[in-house]
Motif scaffolding. Structure first.
Motif, PDB file in Angstrom:
ATOM      1  N   ASP A 185       0.779  -1.236   0.000  1.00 51.82           N
ATOM      2  CA  ASP A 185       0.000   0.000   0.000  1.00 51.82           C
ATOM      3  C   ASP A 185       0.812   1.288   0.000  1.00 51.82           C
ATOM      4  OD1 ASP A 185      -2.785  -1.018   0.164  1.00 51.82           O
ATOM      5  OD2 ASP A 185      -2.026  -1.947   1.987  1.00 51.82           O
ATOM      6  N   ILE A 186       2.087   1.224   0.331  1.00 55.34           N
ATOM      7  CA  ILE A 186       2.905   2.445   0.362  1.00 55.34           C
ATOM      8  C   ILE A 186       3.695   2.537  -0.941  1.00 55.34           C
ATOM      9  CG2 ILE A 186       4.657   3.739   1.614  1.00 55.34           C
ATOM     10  CD1 ILE A 186       2.052   3.303   3.174  1.00 55.34           C
ATOM     11  N   SER A 434       4.657   9.085  -6.358  1.00 52.20           N
ATOM     12  CA  SER A 434       3.754   8.106  -5.759  1.00 52.20           C
ATOM     13  C   SER A 434       2.442   8.013  -6.524  1.00 52.20           C
ATOM     14  CB  SER A 434       3.474   8.480  -4.286  1.00 52.20           C
ATOM     15  OG  SER A 434       4.671   8.540  -3.552  1.00 52.20           O
ATOM     16  N   ILE A 435       1.933   9.167  -6.925  1.00 53.97           N
ATOM     17  CA  ILE A 435       0.687   9.181  -7.703  1.00 53.97           C
ATOM     18  C   ILE A 435       0.880   8.451  -9.038  1.00 53.97           C
ATOM     19  CG2 ILE A 435      -0.902  10.700  -8.954  1.00 53.97           C
ATOM     20  CD1 ILE A 435      -0.466  12.735  -6.643  1.00 53.97           C
ATOM     21  N   ALA A 436       2.003   8.729  -9.690  1.00 50.88           N
ATOM     22  CA  ALA A 436       2.284   8.064 -10.968  1.00 50.88           C
ATOM     23  C   ALA A 436       2.438   6.552 -10.792  1.00 50.88           C
ATOM     24  CB  ALA A 436       3.542   8.657 -11.605  1.00 50.88           C
ATOM     25  N   ALA A 437       3.157   6.159  -9.700  1.00 57.37           N
ATOM     26  CA  ALA A 437       3.359   4.732  -9.451  1.00 57.37           C
ATOM     27  C   ALA A 437       2.021   4.046  -9.128  1.00 57.37           C
ATOM     28  CB  ALA A 437       4.332   4.543  -8.287  1.00 57.37           C
ATOM     29  N   LEU A 439      -0.946   4.910 -10.186  1.00 60.53           N
ATOM     30  CA  LEU A 439      -1.745   4.786 -11.419  1.00 60.53           C
ATOM     31  C   LEU A 439      -1.258   3.622 -12.279  1.00 60.53           C
ATOM     32  CD1 LEU A 439      -2.159   8.546 -12.402  1.00 60.53           C
ATOM     33  CD2 LEU A 439      -3.931   7.012 -11.515  1.00 60.53           C
ATOM     34  N   ARG A 440       0.056   3.378 -12.229  1.00 59.68           N
ATOM     35  CA  ARG A 440       0.600   2.249 -12.994  1.00 59.68           C
ATOM     36  C   ARG A 440       0.218   0.914 -12.368  1.00 59.68           C
ATOM     37  NH1 ARG A 440       5.318   5.587 -13.076  1.00 59.68           N
ATOM     38  NH2 ARG A 440       6.251   4.292 -11.433  1.00 59.68           N
ATOM     39  N   GLY A 441      -0.175   0.967 -11.100  1.00 57.92           N
ATOM     40  CA  GLY A 441      -0.588  -0.265 -10.433  1.00 57.92           C
ATOM     41  C   GLY A 441       0.569  -1.081  -9.994  1.00 57.92           C
TER      42      GLY A 441
END
Length: 441
Positions: A185-186, A434-437, A439-441
């Protein structure tokens, strides 16, 4: 950006430096134009003593949760990693706040359920690492009240833990549970020192998701709080100390040494007392001011040492004082001593002393050497070596021009390392990663 901070403690209740850092970060983000909300548990504070459910401080909205079972009453087992009532309380709050990102600070008392509470909101998350909770049952990598632990990977039993409140038998199993939960989750971890980042990697975490970002401090406000001791001494002293006497002692000192922090054995106060005993035997004149709350046993032990070494006239115990008064005391001191014998992560005392323009003499352990540049803004010394510490103190005693040089350099280095604008930019960059990561899942 809309930011939700989840943490153990937050003002007006503060326990240590981690809570102050969290508060400073929240203020810095707010000042930069972001919406900041805080969810706080105060897991070791009773409902009677804690603020009511929701409150506002410094323009920041704080949501106080009351877990059904406080952390102190959780059984000393697997359950101390999870508290279902925390998850049930945090989840609807996060959903209602609908943040762009969740930023976890010191959450060990809220347990991993704090992360689970934010999970179903499906938001990117970062975590700032204030201690070694993810690696060590006592949070500190400190064993048998005497030594830092340098063999924590794969260790099955930790019977000599400094604290045992978070201990349960199979330590590698515990570490695997924590690792599974946080890695799921982090998205990014923030380490306030390179030393902390390296220990995390040593414990099996991916270095590619760890960012070293030093603490951010409101340096201008901190320095504006520096006032003459005569203006603050009545607020500074506990009821056991006469303000006029304290002022005379502090102002008349030929060489004022400051020791600040919660008095527990891992802070290494005994080695400072022993070093000053050596200097006293050689006829050196000094005053040691000790501030901070204290574990009763450690306070009694240090006072006994002071009496045994016949330096009671050189030592003043000021007790716990408001943090807003510390800048003035640091600024008056000729040196701030940090004699820790555990792995300091990113000592707030070191940062505050540097901001106040005071040379720091710190044990060469943990993150301390990243901030105290030996011979530039202070000195480092070998941990538990009172003779080495005495040598470094004596060097300053005998060289007043050097003190002035170190004072100037301390301010310069503080401006470089702890600038809040720089800190916020790095935090925002970490958020965007973090937001980009996420979204990539």
């Amino acid at each position: 950006m809309r930011i939700c901070i989840i943490t153990n403690f937050f003002p007006p209740i503060t326990i240590g430096g981690a809570e102050m850092v969290c508060h400073q970060t929240a203020l810095g983000l707010k000042k930069a134009g972001h919406e900041v909300y805080v969810i706080v548990g105060h897991p070791h504070i009773t409902k009677k003593d804690a603020p009511q459910k929701d409150y506002e401080i410094d323009g920041i909205n704080v949501h106080r949760i009351y877990p059904k079972i406080p952390f102190n009453f959780l059984p000393m087992s697997y359950n101390q990693l999870f508290n279902n009532s925390v998850e049930k309380l945090i989840n609807p709050l996060v959903r209602a706040l609908n943040p762009d990102i969740i930023h976890y600070h010191n959450i060990s008392g809220l347990t991993l359920s704090a992360i689970r509470g934010g999970r179903t909101a499906d938001k990117p998350s970062v975590m700032t690492l204030h201690d070694y909770w993810m690696l060590c049952p006592n949070n500190m990598l400190f064993t048998n009240n005497t030594s830092p632990c340098n063999n924590f990977v794969g260790k099955i039993y930790c019977h000599n833990c400094f604290h045992k409140y978070d201990f349960w038998g199979n330590v590698p199993f515990r570490q695997r549970i924590i690792k599974k939960e946080v890695e799921r989750d982090i998205d990014r971890f923030i380490a306030p020192s390179r030393f902390m980042a390296d220990r995390l990697v040593e414990g099996g975490y991916d270095e590619n998701v760890i960012r070293v970002i030093y603490h951010g401090m409101d340096i201008d406000t901190y320095r504006k709080n520096i006032r003459p001791l005569s203006e603050i001494v009545s607020e500074m002293c506990s009821v056991a100390i006469n303000p006029a006497v304290a002022l005379e002692i502090l102002e008349s000192s030929d060489f004022l040494v400051q020791f600040a922090g919660h008095l527990t054995i891992h802070k290494g106060g005994e080695y400072l007392i022993k070093a000053l005993h050596q200097l006293h035997k050689d006829g050196e004149k000094f005053t040691l001011a000790i501030t901070g709350s204290a574990h009763p046993h450690e306070l009694s032990r240090l006072k006994d040492m002071v009496n045994k070494f016949d330096i009671k006239d050189n030592v003043i115990f000021l007790g716990k004082i408001p943090s807003s008064l510390l800048p003035s005391l640091y600024a008056r001191a000729d040196a701030v001593i940090v004699p820790s014998i555990w792995y300091e992560n990113a000592s707030v005392v070191v940062a505050e002393a540097m901001i106040a323009g005071t040379p720091v003499i710190a044990s060469d352990i943990g993150g301390n050497p990243e901030f105290v540049k030996d011979g530039y803004n202070g000195f480092t010394f070998k941990p538990k070596d009172e003779s080495d510490l005495a040598l470094k103190i004596r060097t300053l005693m005998n060289d007043k021009p050097l003190i002035n040089t170190l004072r100037k350099n301390a301010r310069i280095r503080a401006d470089q390392l702890f600038n809040m604008d720089r800190h916020v930019k790095l935090i925002m960059s970490c958020y965007e990663e973090s937001i980009a990561a996420h979204l990539r899942g």
